[in-house]
Design an enzyme around this catalytic site. Structure first.
Site, PDB file in Angstrom:
ATOM      1  CG  ASN A  55     -24.366 -23.835  15.089  1.00 62.70           C
ATOM      2  OD1 ASN A  55     -23.995 -24.583  14.113  1.00 62.70           O
ATOM      3  ND2 ASN A  55     -25.333 -23.787  13.977  1.00 62.70           N
TER       4      ASN A  55
ATOM      5  CE  LYS B 207     -23.201 -20.186  13.552  1.00 61.00           C
ATOM      6  NZ  LYS B 207     -24.092 -18.436  13.353  1.00 61.00           N
TER       7      LYS B 207
ATOM      8  CG  HIS C 137     -28.670 -21.613  11.273  1.00 61.15           C
ATOM      9  ND1 HIS C 137     -27.995 -20.823  10.749  1.00 61.15           N
ATOM     10  CD2 HIS C 137     -28.559 -22.130  13.198  1.00 61.15           C
ATOM     11  CE1 HIS C 137     -27.569 -19.805  11.854  1.00 61.15           C
ATOM     12  NE2 HIS C 137     -27.145 -20.456  12.601  1.00 61.15           N
TER      13      HIS C 137
ATOM     14  CD  GLU D 103     -24.922 -19.422   9.327  1.00 63.23           C
ATOM     15  OE1 GLU D 103     -24.466 -20.063   9.875  1.00 63.23           O
ATOM     16  OE2 GLU D 103     -25.191 -18.159  10.795  1.00 63.23           O
TER      17      GLU D 103
ATOM     18  CD  GLU E 181     -29.936 -19.180  15.871  1.00 60.52           C
ATOM     19  OE1 GLU E 181     -29.339 -19.208  17.229  1.00 60.52           O
ATOM     20  OE2 GLU E 181     -30.068 -19.911  14.975  1.00 60.52           O
TER      21      GLU E 181
ATOM     22  N   GLY F  13     -24.508 -13.464  14.971  1.00 57.61           N
ATOM     23  CA  GLY F  13     -22.485 -13.633  14.506  1.00 57.61           C
ATOM     24  C   GLY F  13     -22.163 -12.057  13.937  1.00 57.61           C
TER      25      GLY F  13
ATOM     26  CB  SER G 221     -24.544 -12.207  19.223  1.00 49.17           C
ATOM     27  OG  SER G 221     -24.188 -11.508  17.622  1.00 49.17           O
TER      28      SER G 221
HETATM   29  P1  13P Z   1     -23.737 -16.369  16.886  1.00 47.77           P
HETATM   30  O1  13P Z   1     -23.390 -16.589  18.874  1.00 47.77           O
HETATM   31  O2  13P Z   1     -21.658 -17.102  16.699  1.00 47.77           O
HETATM   32  O3  13P Z   1     -23.986 -15.492  16.408  1.00 47.77           O
HETATM   33  O4  13P Z   1     -24.704 -17.726  16.357  1.00 47.77           O
HETATM   34  C1  13P Z   1     -25.457 -17.881  16.058  1.00 47.77           C
HETATM   35  C2  13P Z   1     -26.398 -19.086  15.929  1.00 47.77           C
HETATM   36  O5  13P Z   1     -27.036 -18.369  14.406  1.00 47.77           O
HETATM   37  C3  13P Z   1     -26.318 -20.575  16.367  1.00 47.77           C
HETATM   38  O6  13P Z   1     -27.084 -21.243  15.360  1.00 47.77           O
END
Ligand code: 13P
Length: 250
Positions: free
Chosen positions: A10, A12, A96, A98, A168, A174, A214
């Site tokens: 992903n 982002k 997601h 976010e 997640e 992140g 992560s």
């Molecule tokens: P990270 O791997 O940067 O923690 O992000 C995870 C994520 O949100 C994948 O959709």
């Protein structure tokens, strides 16, 4: 039943066209010999075509990070499911954290998007997971079950068997603070039990359930070694071809 592992990127809101082109050119030779792992890349909308061209001749799968549920209309700034199909997307990330917590998507909106994915032949990667304060109040299971119940409402059984679910935990995204393998395994077992109770054993065993939060080349194996964890949804560590290629060799 054995499910094919899936390692999903992903990206982002990262990368230019040139950066995406370079990434694909670097990635393909590194994963050319992979046989038993599915590799999915979900770039921003602006890079879907670039990644599609860059994956030519490979088995890399392509997905978007979001979409609107309507098929067309006056929805400035939104992208319709058919537009993603038109660009050769096979997958779409839905719900997601976010989208939920930064952009205010509700369970009802995510449910509408799940129905739209079904209607348009897109495979959803449905994300669920609890926030830190919910975990601290021992609400993790309740939050996950509530998201599943609402997001999957009215979805046909035949479609459910083909979807991907990603656990997640919001606090692990992140932050560099990944969930323990036990936390991830327990949450994923809960998701599979829910699918079993709702749709029966056969369907529950077909759904691929990923862990995200992560994940890095150094810890991917500890997750992939757990019974029931079928793959990873990766943000930060998916942005460099070398690191992403390493994630596929767990
Ligand atoms: P990270 O791997 O940067 O923690 O992000 C995870 C994520 O949100 C994948 O959709």
């Amino acid at each position: 039943m054995s499910r094919r592992p899936l390692i999903a990127a992903n990206w982002k809101m990262h990368k230019t066209c040139q950066e995406a082109k370079t990434f694909m050119a670097e990635l393909l030779p590194k994963i050319a010999d992979l046989k038993d792992v599915d590799v999915l890349i979900c770039p921003p909308f602006t890079l879907i075509s670039t990644v599609d061209m860059g994956r030519d001749g490979s088995k890399v799968l392509l997905g978007a990070q979001n979409m609107h549920h309507e098929s067309k209309g006056a929805f400035t700034g939104e992208v319709a499911p058919m537009m993603l199909r038109d660009l050769k997307c096979e997958f779409v990330i839905l719900g997601h954290s976010e989208r939920r917590w930064v952009f205010g998507e509700t369970d009802d909106m995510i449910n509408k998007k799940m129905h739209a994915a079904f209607a348009n032949g897109l495979i959803p990667v449905l994300c669920v997971g609890e926030k830190l304060e919910e975990r601290e109040k021992n609400l993790t299971d309740q939050v996950i079950l509530n998201q599943l119940e609402k997001n999957l409402a009215g979805i046909s059984e035949s479609f459910v068997s083909g979807i991907v679910i990603a656990y997640e935990p919001v606090w692990a995204i992140g932050t560099g603070k990944n969930a323990t393998t036990k936390d991830a395994k327990d949450a994923i077992a809960l998701i599979r039990e829910y699918l079993h109770s709702k749709y029966g054993q056969e369907i529950s065993e077909k759904v691929r359930i990923l862990y995200g939060g992560s994940v890095k080349p150094e810890n991917v194996k500890t997750y992939m070694d757990q019974d029931g964890i079928d793959g990873a949804l990766v943000g930060g560590a998916s942005l460099e071809a070398d690191s992403f290629a390493k994630l596929t060799r767990f």
